[in-house]
Design a protein around this motif. Structure first.
Motif, PDB file in Angstrom:
ATOM      1  N   TRP A 247       0.817  -1.215   0.000  1.00 52.67           N
ATOM      2  CA  TRP A 247       0.000   0.000   0.000  1.00 52.67           C
ATOM      3  C   TRP A 247       0.851   1.266   0.000  1.00 52.67           C
ATOM      4  N   SER A 248       2.069   1.169   0.526  1.00 50.90           N
ATOM      5  CA  SER A 248       2.934   2.351   0.589  1.00 50.90           C
ATOM      6  C   SER A 248       3.720   2.583  -0.689  1.00 50.90           C
ATOM      7  N   SER A 249       3.580   1.696  -1.680  1.00 53.49           N
ATOM      8  CA  SER A 249       4.368   1.817  -2.903  1.00 53.49           C
ATOM      9  C   SER A 249       3.796   2.889  -3.825  1.00 53.49           C
ATOM     10  N   ALA A 250       4.658   3.419  -4.696  1.00 51.73           N
ATOM     11  CA  ALA A 250       4.235   4.465  -5.630  1.00 51.73           C
ATOM     12  C   ALA A 250       3.201   3.945  -6.617  1.00 51.73           C
ATOM     13  N   SER A 251       3.299   2.662  -7.001  1.00 54.91           N
ATOM     14  CA  SER A 251       2.362   2.107  -7.976  1.00 54.91           C
ATOM     15  C   SER A 251       0.942   2.021  -7.439  1.00 54.91           C
ATOM     16  N   VAL A 252       0.777   2.097  -6.123  1.00 55.56           N
ATOM     17  CA  VAL A 252      -0.553   2.109  -5.505  1.00 55.56           C
ATOM     18  C   VAL A 252      -0.956   3.538  -5.132  1.00 55.56           C
ATOM     19  N   LEU A 253      -0.052   4.263  -4.476  1.00 59.18           N
ATOM     20  CA  LEU A 253      -0.394   5.603  -3.988  1.00 59.18           C
ATOM     21  C   LEU A 253      -0.629   6.598  -5.123  1.00 59.18           C
ATOM     22  N   VAL A 254       0.165   6.522  -6.187  1.00 57.64           N
ATOM     23  CA  VAL A 254       0.022   7.496  -7.274  1.00 57.64           C
ATOM     24  C   VAL A 254      -1.355   7.414  -7.941  1.00 57.64           C
TER      25      VAL A 254
END
Length: 545
Positions: A247-254
């Motif tokens: 959940w903290s990855s850029a692929s999810v947050l962006v």
């Protein structure tokens, strides 16, 4: 905010919102609505029980996309479908959505890979989203809100029948080698043919009287592009979060941040720019409508998660087959229709809806609270009773949340308001599936024996992909795995219980407003004879004025 129209409306308003008669054409139109609703509802409820078999057959690693891809496309299609229905008329858009659903079903039935299946489900979802939105909108054109309770109960009974038939049908196609799961999707083709023919011959609705160029000029292209892109971005983040990427990855947050920012930009754009917006901002300018939309969002989360993940309990914890787990869902299904019809009838009878909303949430809270006590050895009477109680609440909420949404609004806003209603319910259904998937994955990673996790293919999603392996395990490992699934599901039910409390709290800002006693004549039935077409055209001109 303007109140619901009264008997003392002006002459022009009375023309616009004349109550239609309920003759043969009306009941034929109701038949079309119910057939179309059944088409979408059956597919929605039948696929979940067949998922483990489909995943195993196609060797897929990301089963959640089968449900999420469907919902993603459905959500994206709803605003445009409702908007186009206001411009081009209800029937042409409904027919287009039925054809899309048929195409998607054919693609799913012939899928040779998980990617092809997910693509077919996306096409199916786009058609289903439009079907559900148009069914609600057409009903609002035919029946005034004050009288709509019974008819919405009828639509709820269609959902109940679909919920009753869907899980065992899905399980049957998944379990029988001579049928295979592909037949589950091919079954939709004759059903779509029947619905399409019924709408062609029986659904005779008025069409806005303007030429094609005028209609195209009215389309809110920018607004639709913004909301489709934003909703898709959010749902992509929800689908990837906690499964494909942390959940903290850029692929999810962006995608999540961009999508949520886009939804905010959509609201601002709709308030300031379009002459004919997809979502008029006035829909959200009274607290009663807002309370109904909040309840709808919570209901979407709960129903999606409950119906999507209760088969996990029966297949993983009880060791039931896909078809048996479909039968185990019947207490949910059987309780929906009577509850929907009863609550709709009382709403119309007493001309009130706030207490009905409170009672509905009471049933949901009790039912989900009891489900948190389920474990591997729970008696049949326990899970049957718990499902039945929660199902009563779910069935009631299918009907009663529309009344606070529409009561403060003029009938001319029914189409847009119901489009937003279906959009919110579908959008938050995706949140329900994602919340369930994330909770189960995280809990199972902690609770499952490490030896069992290591034996599974890399990247396999535990909540569905691991189920087919359980029956072949030796003791005591099999019991340990089932206990892990039971404990993980208990956490899911606890989270859903907390979310349902927000639905109950939404009734605190809900006001009791007299319901409309008129319907929107502009999109009603073409009941006049051909010799009266000229007179009808004159009336339509008065409506526009």
């Amino acid at each position: 905010m303007s109140q619901a129209p009264s008997k003392e409306t002006t002459e022009n308003e009375a023309i616009v919102a004349k109550t239609p008669t309920k003759g043969t054409r009306f009941w034929l139109a109701m038949l079309c609505i119910m057939l179309s609703t059944f088409l979408a509802a059956l597919d929605t409820t039948s696929v979940a029980t067949a998922l483990p078999t489909i995943v195993a057959d196609l060797h897929g690693a990301e089963f959640a996309w089968i449900g999420s891809g469907y919902i993603l496309a459905s959500v994206a299609a709803i605003p445009m479908s409702a908007h186009l229905a206001n411009i081009f008329g209800r029937r042409p858009i409904l027919l287009t959505c039925i054809l899309l659903f048929a195409l998607g079903s054919a693609l799913c039935g012939g899928a040779q890979s998980m990617n092809m299946l997910i693509g077919g489900r996306a096409v199916q979802g786009a058609g289903a989203g439009g079907i559900l939105a148009l069914s609600e909108i057409i009903l609002s054109d035919l029946v005034p809100l004050r009288e709509r309770g019974m008819y919405q109960g009828m639509i709820g009974s269609v959902w109940s029948i679909a919920c009753t038939l869907g899980p065992p049908v899905g399980g049957a196609f998944a379990s029988r080698k001579d049928w295979t799961w592909r037949g589950l999707f091919y079954l939709n083709l004759p059903l779509t043919g029947a619905a399409f023919a019924a709408c062609i011959f029986c659904l005779d609705l008025k069409v806005p009287k303007s030429n094609l160029s005028q209609k195209l000029a009215r389309i809110d292209w920018v607004g639709n592009i913004i909301i489709v892109a934003s909703a898709t971005s959010v749902l992509l983040g929800l689908t990837w979060g906690g499964v494909r990427s942390p959940w903290s990855s850029a692929s999810v947050l962006v995608p999540l941040i961009l999508g949520l920012a886009g939804i905010g930009a959509f609201v601002v754009y709709e308030a300031l720019v379009p002459v004919e917006p997809t979502m008029p901002i006035r829909l959200l300018r009274n607290r009663t409508s807002v309370s109904g939309y909040i309840a709808t969002a919570v209901h979407g989360v709960l129903v999606a998660a409950a119906f999507f993940y209760i088969p996990v309990y029966f297949q993983a914890c009880k060791g039931h087959s896909p078809i048996r787990s479909g039968v185990d869902l019947l207490p949910y299904s059987f309780s929906v229709a009577p509850a929907a019809i009863f609550i709709g009838a009382t709403t119309s009878k007493f001309n009130c809806y706030r207490i009905q909303n409170v009672i509905s949430w009471g049933f949901v809270l009790v039912g989900l609270g009891l489900q948190t006590t389920l474990h591997v050895d729970s008696a049949v009477r326990n899970w049957v009773g718990f499902e039945f109680i929660a199902g009563i609440g779910f069935g009631m909420l299918y009907v009663v949340t529309t009344f606070p949404i529409l009561s403060p609004l003029p009938v001319s806003d029914n189409g847009s308001a119901l489009g937003l209603y279906i959009f919110i319910r579908s959008f938050f259904s995706a949140w329900g599936i994602t919340i369930g998937s994330t909770i189960l994955e995280n809990q199972l990673k902690v609770k499952l024996p490490e030896a069992f996790i290591q034996s599974l293919p890399q990247g396999l999603e535990l909540s569905y992909g691991a189920i087919p392996q359980i029956s072949a395990l030796a003791e005591p490992l099999r019991s340990q795995v089932r206990d892990a699934f039971s404990g993980s599901l208990a956490v899911l039910w606890q989270v859903l219980l907390g979310i349902s409390a927000l639905g109950l709290l939404s009734t605190l800002i809900m006001k009791e407003i007299p319901m409309q006693t008129v319907a929107d004549e502009r999109y009603g039935l073409n009941e006049q004879a051909k010799t009266e077409v000229k007179e009808e055209s004159v009336n339509a001109s008065v409506d526009t004025a």
